[in-house]
Design an enzyme around this catalytic site. Sequence first.
Site, PDB file in Angstrom:
ATOM      1  N   GLY A 159      19.602  86.603  33.450  1.00 48.02           N
ATOM      2  CA  GLY A 159      19.476  85.211  33.866  1.00 48.02           C
ATOM      3  C   GLY A 159      18.686  85.108  35.164  1.00 48.02           C
ATOM      4  O   GLY A 159      17.945  86.015  35.544  1.00 48.02           O
ATOM      5  N   GLY A 160      18.876  83.988  35.867  1.00 43.93           N
ATOM      6  CA  GLY A 160      18.119  83.753  37.098  1.00 43.93           C
ATOM      7  C   GLY A 160      18.393  84.803  38.161  1.00 43.93           C
ATOM      8  O   GLY A 160      17.471  85.289  38.822  1.00 43.93           O
ATOM      9  N   ALA A 161      19.662  85.177  38.327  1.00 41.94           N
ATOM     10  CA  ALA A 161      19.998  86.164  39.361  1.00 41.94           C
ATOM     11  C   ALA A 161      19.397  87.522  39.030  1.00 41.94           C
ATOM     12  O   ALA A 161      18.958  88.254  39.921  1.00 41.94           O
ATOM     13  CB  ALA A 161      21.514  86.263  39.496  1.00 41.94           C
ATOM     14  N   ASP A 195      17.396  85.559  47.347  1.00 39.04           N
ATOM     15  CA  ASP A 195      18.488  86.248  46.630  1.00 39.04           C
ATOM     16  C   ASP A 195      18.242  87.763  46.564  1.00 39.04           C
ATOM     17  O   ASP A 195      19.175  88.557  46.708  1.00 39.04           O
ATOM     18  CB  ASP A 195      18.636  85.696  45.204  1.00 39.04           C
ATOM     19  CG  ASP A 195      19.491  84.433  45.164  1.00 39.04           C
ATOM     20  OD1 ASP A 195      20.276  84.205  46.109  1.00 39.04           O
ATOM     21  OD2 ASP A 195      19.375  83.678  44.183  1.00 39.04           O
ATOM     22  N   ASN A 197      15.991  79.327  46.271  1.00 42.95           N
ATOM     23  CA  ASN A 197      17.332  79.029  46.789  1.00 42.95           C
ATOM     24  C   ASN A 197      17.280  78.509  48.223  1.00 42.95           C
ATOM     25  O   ASN A 197      18.304  78.111  48.766  1.00 42.95           O
ATOM     26  CB  ASN A 197      18.240  80.265  46.715  1.00 42.95           C
ATOM     27  CG  ASN A 197      17.817  81.358  47.675  1.00 42.95           C
ATOM     28  OD1 ASN A 197      16.685  81.396  48.138  1.00 42.95           O
ATOM     29  ND2 ASN A 197      18.724  82.267  47.963  1.00 42.95           N
ATOM     30  N   LYS A 202      17.894  75.275  40.934  1.00 45.51           N
ATOM     31  CA  LYS A 202      17.073  76.346  41.507  1.00 45.51           C
ATOM     32  C   LYS A 202      15.673  76.442  40.878  1.00 45.51           C
ATOM     33  O   LYS A 202      14.720  76.831  41.543  1.00 45.51           O
ATOM     34  CB  LYS A 202      17.788  77.699  41.373  1.00 45.51           C
ATOM     35  CG  LYS A 202      18.943  77.864  42.360  1.00 45.51           C
ATOM     36  CD  LYS A 202      19.736  79.119  42.058  1.00 45.51           C
ATOM     37  CE  LYS A 202      19.603  80.121  43.162  1.00 45.51           C
ATOM     38  NZ  LYS A 202      20.531  81.261  43.037  1.00 45.51           N
ATOM     39  N   LEU A 223      27.518  91.062  40.966  1.00 46.91           N
ATOM     40  CA  LEU A 223      27.117  89.827  41.661  1.00 46.91           C
ATOM     41  C   LEU A 223      28.248  88.818  41.697  1.00 46.91           C
ATOM     42  O   LEU A 223      28.282  87.931  42.549  1.00 46.91           O
ATOM     43  CB  LEU A 223      25.883  89.217  40.977  1.00 46.91           C
ATOM     44  CG  LEU A 223      24.523  89.555  41.598  1.00 46.91           C
ATOM     45  CD1 LEU A 223      24.348  91.033  41.862  1.00 46.91           C
ATOM     46  CD2 LEU A 223      23.383  89.033  40.749  1.00 46.91           C
ATOM     47  N   SER A 227      31.078  75.696  46.932  1.00 51.84           N
ATOM     48  CA  SER A 227      30.131  76.532  47.690  1.00 51.84           C
ATOM     49  C   SER A 227      30.745  77.048  48.988  1.00 51.84           C
ATOM     50  O   SER A 227      31.430  76.319  49.707  1.00 51.84           O
ATOM     51  CB  SER A 227      28.873  75.720  48.012  1.00 51.84           C
ATOM     52  OG  SER A 227      28.039  76.483  48.872  1.00 51.84           O
ATOM     53  N   TYR A 282      31.662  87.335  42.670  1.00 47.07           N
ATOM     54  CA  TYR A 282      32.531  87.591  43.823  1.00 47.07           C
ATOM     55  C   TYR A 282      33.815  86.765  43.800  1.00 47.07           C
ATOM     56  O   TYR A 282      34.551  86.721  44.775  1.00 47.07           O
ATOM     57  CB  TYR A 282      31.781  87.389  45.146  1.00 47.07           C
ATOM     58  CG  TYR A 282      31.119  86.043  45.293  1.00 47.07           C
ATOM     59  CD1 TYR A 282      31.844  84.934  45.713  1.00 47.07           C
ATOM     60  CD2 TYR A 282      29.779  85.883  44.994  1.00 47.07           C
ATOM     61  CE1 TYR A 282      31.242  83.701  45.826  1.00 47.07           C
ATOM     62  CE2 TYR A 282      29.159  84.655  45.104  1.00 47.07           C
ATOM     63  CZ  TYR A 282      29.895  83.567  45.522  1.00 47.07           C
ATOM     64  OH  TYR A 282      29.293  82.341  45.622  1.00 47.07           O
ATOM     65  N   SER A 319      28.745  78.254  51.327  1.00 46.61           N
ATOM     66  CA  SER A 319      27.676  78.174  52.326  1.00 46.61           C
ATOM     67  C   SER A 319      28.027  77.292  53.530  1.00 46.61           C
ATOM     68  O   SER A 319      27.684  77.649  54.657  1.00 46.61           O
ATOM     69  CB  SER A 319      26.378  77.690  51.666  1.00 46.61           C
ATOM     70  OG  SER A 319      25.934  78.658  50.751  1.00 46.61           O
TER      71      SER A 319
END
Length: 277
Positions: free
Chosen positions: A135-137, A107, A91, A70, A222, A19, A224, A21
Site C-alpha cells: 500500500g501507500g506506506a 515517511d 504527508n 495523502k 509499521l 492522531s 503501532y 501528532s
Amino acid sequence: MKTTSIPLAAVIGSPVAHSKSPQLHTHWLKVNGLAGYYIPMDVRSEDLEQVLRTLPKAGFIGVNVTIPHKEKVLEIADQITDRATLIGAANTLILRPDGKIHADNTDGYGFINNIRQAEPDWDPKAGPAAILGAGGAARAVVSALLDAGVPEILISNRTKVRAEALRADFGKRLQVVDWVQAGNMLEEATTVVNTTSLGMIGKPSLRVPLDGLRPGTLVNDLVYTPLKTQFLAEAEEMGCRTVDGLGMLLHQAVPAFERWFGVRPTVDSATRAAALR
Ligand code: NAP
C-alpha cells in the site's frame, strides 16, 4: 485576514481524532520553549483544496496529511519533492507566505531513522529485505530501503497487482512473491517489515507463517496499536531484533517540525511518552 503571528500547524485527515501528532508536536513546542499551536482538523475530501488555500491566511505555516488525503494533496500542491512524486503521496506540507503549497513525504525518512535509532548496528546492505504489503506506506518503505542500499527487496501483497506496480515503479531490485508464499521469502531476509494494516487493533491478524525467520533478523512492524504486535512478539521469541512502529511516526515528524518551527526536535523516551499520552 492574518489573525495571529503565532505559528500554527495542523494534521488534516478524516477521521483524525485518533492522531498522535497533536500531542507530539505540542510536546516539542513546549520542551523547546517555542510559541505555536498544532491542532487536528477533520476535513472532507471535497473541502480539502479550499481548506488548504485558506489556512495560510489564518496563520498556518504547515500541515501533516493523513488518511484519506495523502494522495489527493499531490493534485493540489504547487511544488512536490521528487520522493513524494515517486511514492505517490505526501504527508508534510509547507504553506508558504506567498500562498504556494510545497508537498513532501517524510515517511521513508521516519522509517529508516526509527530503525537506526533502535538498532544502530543494523546494516541494510547485509542481505535482502522482505516486505509484507504494497500500500501507500510500503511505497515509502521500499523507496527508503533502496536509498539505504538494500541489495534486493522481496515483496508480497494480498493483491499481487499492487506489488507488481511497485516493481514497475522502483525497478529490478524488487521481486514479487505470491501472498500464499509470503512465509518463504522470510528465510532469505535480513530485514523484514510488515507494512500491511494486519495485526492492528480492530483488524484481522497477520497469518503469514513466521517459522522461516532467522535469529538476528531485523523485524519491524509499521503497526503501532498495539505497540507490541503479535508479529513482533513472535519474531522476538525467535531471536529476531524487533523494532515497533511508533518510532516511525515520531521520526517522520522531525523534518516537518524543523521546517515549520525552526528547531530540530529530539526523539527520546519523553517524546514516546508524550505521543502515547
Ligand atoms: P493502505 O495503502 O490502505 O495499505 C494497506 C495494506 O494492508 C495493503 O498492502 C493491503 O493489501 C494490506 N491489507 C489490508 N487488509 C488486508 C487483509 N485482510 N489481508 C491481507 N492484506 C491486507 O495503508 P497504508 O497507508 O499503506 O498503511 C498500512 C499500515 O501502516 C497501517 O496500519 C498504517 O497505520 C501503518 N502506517 C504506520 C506508519 C507509522 O508511522 N508507523 C506510517 C504509515 C502507515 P491489499 O493491497 O491486498 O488491500
